[in-house]
Design an enzyme around this catalytic site. Structure first.
Site, PDB file in Angstrom:
ATOM      1  N   GLU A   1      -4.338 -10.375   0.157  1.00 48.57           N
ATOM      2  CA  GLU A   1      -4.620  -9.802   1.162  1.00 48.57           C
ATOM      3  C   GLU A   1      -6.555 -10.837   0.801  1.00 48.57           C
ATOM      4  O   GLU A   1      -6.925 -10.663   0.076  1.00 48.57           O
ATOM      5  CB  GLU A   1      -5.232  -8.885   1.575  1.00 48.57           C
TER       6      GLU A   1
ATOM      7  N   GLU B   1       1.126  -1.264  -0.246  1.00 51.13           N
ATOM      8  CA  GLU B   1      -0.093  -0.465   0.345  1.00 51.13           C
ATOM      9  C   GLU B   1       0.601   1.248  -0.619  1.00 51.13           C
ATOM     10  O   GLU B   1       0.045   1.841   1.128  1.00 51.13           O
ATOM     11  CB  GLU B   1      -0.203   0.236   1.231  1.00 51.13           C
TER      12      GLU B   1
END
Length: 947
Positions: A481, A405
């Site tokens: 994820e 991220e």
């Protein structure tokens, strides 16, 4: 205007070149233990005396440690947002400085100081001289002390800043906890010794090739031995065919010791022979496609913060293996240096992630994100170089990850390029750029199950650039994820697993995450709970979003871990009549180490299992005693002890058969209506209201309509991940499910029945449910025929459809026939099996999630007994669900922690005829259509008895 950071701010100074961690016979002195400690609120307030400080009169603190866990400041939690202004590379003046000092004795000779982890940045003094600084909290920094260390007593001092320019690169979803949180040591550097070792151990068709590159000090000559293979005196820097050798995999973790020696030093590196390739849009090891059954793993301890003792790490990896987990993504930084070695030994695929996340720039539209700022490139490259240098010799590491991220930009592309240059034997991963042009796998997080299936079919939406699109379609797909394990859940695991098994390209993923990051605290009266964001007075925080694990902070399994184990089990057991089809779902291991055991009631035995190789299916015939009525269970267990579980440990299981169908009432007899009480067999009802007051003399109050539940974390959701942008909990609140009011339409008796009709509706709204109850009896049992009919324009579905009974007494015994022993909802509870179960009271059915919420439903129930002191009620039906709790849904919803729940001397018994699924919308897809409960007519029959 943004100021460019200095090179020292980005990478520190004074350290030696990054290198591998290896065992050596050179002297090593641990500096773990008590240090002198003082803190200052800012750098300006910190005394300028560290070069001469001896720590006299200071506090004492353990190293490694996170100092807020020892009474110096407080933990703080944010997920995305920086807890300081976004003004890179600057940080606020209010920036706690921790100074640490200790002495050590050294026998003499060259040495280096090794710091395995300093959060956020540190300066180092030894014997009054500054030797350098660190930048990169979860990265190793080593400093040559040869010119400053002396024989006898030495003093080392560290100045650690809570915030630094590099904090903008370390916005991982976890507690902010400054300190020297990993090991500190002094390592001898014998002249002519081993400085660094780089090993390539490739494998193909049963044969190994070994290349060992060595940096030796002072021009010394190094030789290589592999004792277990009978190899001695190998030259460095050239390829050696080592003959036949077992390949290393996560299922068959075969390791050998490679010994590198000079005249001055002997170093040992444990390696496994294996080759990683990407072919046919598949990630392969040793020529075979692998299945990732993984978890994301942060490093956290409820009492120690960022410090996790070695015995805890080993225990949690064993626990992972026991639950069929075979892969770890080291989110979002390189792990403790010992973990890759444990993964080599026990058998895990590792995605080794760089210490990088800049997620906080999302809050300002990614303006100023360092990922695309050339001034920050040295930091990105330094972090990637340190990650690879330390861990490259570990067989378990199959992918390098650039970080998490961090948006997109030139520095990430440069990091990928560097990774390929430093280690061309491993592919590179990064999720943040969906075009995947610079990396070797297509990675996503929280993609919907339908999209995952489309990607598996090569039917995803194309990229605008045909070249980039063709490249991405050539890549294997991983969910770095998915299945956000927050609170009750995650739901939808089975649908993900179906895609992973159906399509070679979709190779699995990593559940978010392994561990809840609760911090242990106690109420004034000594009751323990796990604190989360906001419990420490943070200015901004993200609440209990830090508690989203398959295990709690003490590593105790949550229901989600048991479900995950079942969903990903690597052995298929399909029972068909008198046969069991056994499928080996491992990628490399056969089933030679597996034993099959069967049980039916009190009978049981062992089944003869023929040889089964990976991907093959064999049929096993059941003995005569295993065939018949009732439920047959077949279990695959370990036949012998392993490094991660004892003999008899269950890997997989299957069932066939059904529970007995409960009998209803045989005939109706007249009811009695006297003195304001309607007696329907064992049941006594209030004549005016139609409410049930007792069964066989046991007090009961109800039934009341139940449409709502205390919202789970997944019900509360994250709006952007849900269809329509509204969470289920918000939709239910808007529809008024938590504020229902009842209007009695009529209470009517016939010769043999009591009929009660009510209309239930929320305040301020005009949609409603009409509930019709018809009670009859055979004298012994009480039958309820129930019809729930929605009326009006319902704007939402329901959380549940059932009835609630309040038992004004606390149950001390609950038994049921159905799925158990744990909870089960429409899209969870895969781990639960059919059988007969019993617990000591309602509290035993309850899961103490960090934030209280709906939990504990037992499904597929045919018979239920709730009692106190041997007296109570029996409920039978054809597969209903029940929840028995000391608390109401409103009490659960109002509590911030389990310790907020009030004392209770009653039991709330909810009998659900239909339920809404759980999903994973706390950060991911909501409840799938097939598991949603729309407003619809629901009918059922339940039978009550005294018991």
């Amino acid at each position: 205007m943004t100021t460019a950071p200095t090179l020292q701010e980005l990478v520190g100074d004074g350290w030696i070149a990054p290198r591998a961690r290896f065992a050596t016979d050179a002297a090593l002195l641990s500096l773990n233990g008590e240090w002198s400690f003082r803190s200052s609120p800012s750098r300006a307030d910190a005394p300028d005396d560290l070069a001469s400080a001896d720590g006299a009169g200071w506090d004492r603190i353990p190293v490694p440690s996170s100092w807020p866990m020892h009474g110096h400041g407080a933990p703080a939690y944010t997920n995305v947002r920086f807890p300081f202004p976004v003004d890179p590379p600057h940080v606020p003046d209010e920036n706690t400085i921790g100074d640490l000092v200790r002495t050590f004795d050294w026998p003499g000779g060259p040495a280096l100081l090794r710091l395995d982890g300093v959060d956020a940045a540190g300066e180092v003094w030894v014997n009054g001289r500054r030797v350098g600084s660190t930048a990169g909290s979860r990265l190793v920094h080593e400093f040559d002390l040869t010119d400053v260390v002396r024989t006898g007593t030495n003093t080392v001092a560290l100045r650690v800043a809570q915030w630094a320019a590099t904090s903008y690169l370390e916005d991982q979803d976890m507690w902010w906890l400054p300190g020297v949180f990993r090991d500190v040591a002094v390592q001898a550097l014998p002249p002519g010794g081993v400085q660094d070792v780089r090993v390539e151990a490739q494998w193909a068709d049963g044969y190994g090739v070994l290349i060992v590159d060595v940096d030796a000090r002072d021009g010394a000559t190094a030789l290589v031995d592999v004792p277990s293979l009978g190899l001695t005196g190998l030259a460095t820097g050239v390829a050696h065919d080592v003959g036949r050798v077992d390949g290393w995999t996560a299922e068959t973790p075969a390791l050998v010791d490679v010994v590198v020696r000079t005249e001055a030093e002997r170093a040992t590196v444990r390696v496994g022979f294996r080759t990683i390739t990407i072919e046919d849009a598949q990630l392969k090891v040793n020529g075979r496609r692998i299945r990732i059954r993984g978890v994301n793993r942060h490093e956290h301890h409820p009492d120690l913060g960022r410090v996790v003792p070695a015995e805890v790490v080993r225990a949690e990896l064993r626990l992972m293996k026991q639950h069929n987990i075979n892969a770890i993504r080291t989110s979002h930084y390189p792990p403790h240096p010992d973990l890759p070695g444990l993964a080599d030994e026990l058998g895990f695929w590792l995605v080794d992630e760089c210490d990088l996340e800049t997620h906080g720039f999302f809050e300002v539209g990614w303006r100023g994100n360092p990922s695309d700022d050339a001034a920050w490139e040295p930091a990105y490259l330094d972090r990637m170089r340190r990650t690879i240098a330390r861990d490259r010799n570990h067989a378990s590491v199959i992918l390098w990850s650039l970080g998490n991220e961090a948006g997109t930009g030139r520095n990430l592309e440069a990091s990928a390029k560097l990774s390929h240059e430093l280690d061309p034997t491993r592919p590179v991963h990064y999720e943040g750029d969906w075009s995947s042009t610079a990396v070797d796998v297509y990675s996503r997080m929280y993609a919907h199950q339908d999209e995952v299936d489309a990607i598996g079919r090569q039917a995803e939406e194309p990229l605008p650039d045909p070249v980039a699109d063709a490249h991405r379609r050539s890549l294997p797909f991983l969910l770095c994820e998915y299945a956000h394990a927050m609170g009750n859940g995650p739901g939808g695991l089975s649908e993900y697993e179906a895609s992973f098994r159906r399509h070679p390209r979709t190779q699995g993923g990593f559940v978010w995450e392994w561990l809840e990051h609760g911090i242990r605290r106690r109420t004034p009266d000594g009751r323990e709970f796990f604190a989360y964001g906001g419990d420490f007075g943070e200015e901004i925080h993200d609440g209990n979003f830090v508690a989203d694990g398959l295990v709690d902070a003490d590593r105790r399994p949550r229901p989600g871990l048991l479900d995950y184990k079942k969903v990903i089990e690597p052995i298929g057991l399909e029972i068909d009549g008198a046969r069991v089809r056994v499928t080996d779902g491992y990628d490399f291991a056969d089933l030679a180490g597996v034993e099959l055991r069967w049980t039916r009631g009190s009978a049981g035995g062992v089944l003869a299992l023929p040889p089964v190789r990976p991907g093959e299916t064999a049929e096993v015939h059941l003995p005569e005693g295993a065939v018949g009525d009732g439920v047959l269970t077949v279990r695959a267990v370990l036949a012998a002890d392993t490094a991660w579980a004892p003999a008899g440990h269950e890997i997989a299981w299957g069932q066939a058969g059904e529970l007995p169908t409960p009998t209803s009432i045989a005939a109706r007899i007249p009811i009695e209506d006297r003195d304001g009480v309607v007696h329907v067999g064992p049941g006594a009802f209030d004549r005016r209201t139609g409410r049930l007051r007792s069964i066989g003399g046991t007090a009961v109050d109800g039934p009341a309509l139940a449409l709502w539940r205390a919202p789970t974390d997944n019900d509360l959701g994250v709006a952007q991940f849900l269809e329509g942008g509204v969470s289920d909990a918000a939709a239910w609140a808007a529809a008024g499910l938590d504020r229902l009011h009842e209007r009695r339409v009529g209470v009517r008796t016939t010769e043999d029945s009591l009929e009660v009709e009510t209309v239930i509706a929320p305040a301020a709204l005009d949609h409603r449910v009409r509930m019709r109850q018809r009670w009859t009896t055979d004298g012994d049992a009480l039958r309820l025929d129930l019809v729930l009919t929605p009326e009006g324009a319902w704007p939402s579905g329901w959380a549940r459809a059932g009835v609630e009974l309040v038992l004004p007494w606390a149950a001390d015994s609950i038994e049921w026939d159905g799925y158990g022993p744990g909870q089960r909802y429409p899209d969870t509870g895969q781990a639960q099996r059919l059988g007969k179960f019993a617990v000591d009271g309602a509290a035993a059915l309850h899961t103490d999630y960090v934030r209280p919420q709906e939990n504990g439903s037992r499904a597929g129930v045919h018979r239920l007994v709730v009692a106190r002191g041997g007296c109570g009620i029996v409920v039978t039906g054809d597969g209903f669900s029940f929840t028995a709790s000391p608390w109401t849904s409103s009490e659960l919803a109002a509590a911030a922690h389990p310790t907020d729940l009030p004392p209770s001397d009653r039991t709330r018994l909810t009998l659900d005829l239909a339920e809404h699924g759980i999903g994973t919308a706390s950060c991911g897809p909501g409840v799938l259509p097939q598991h949603r409960l729309d407003a619809r007519e629901v009918t059922a029959t339940l039978v009550f008895r005294a018991g």
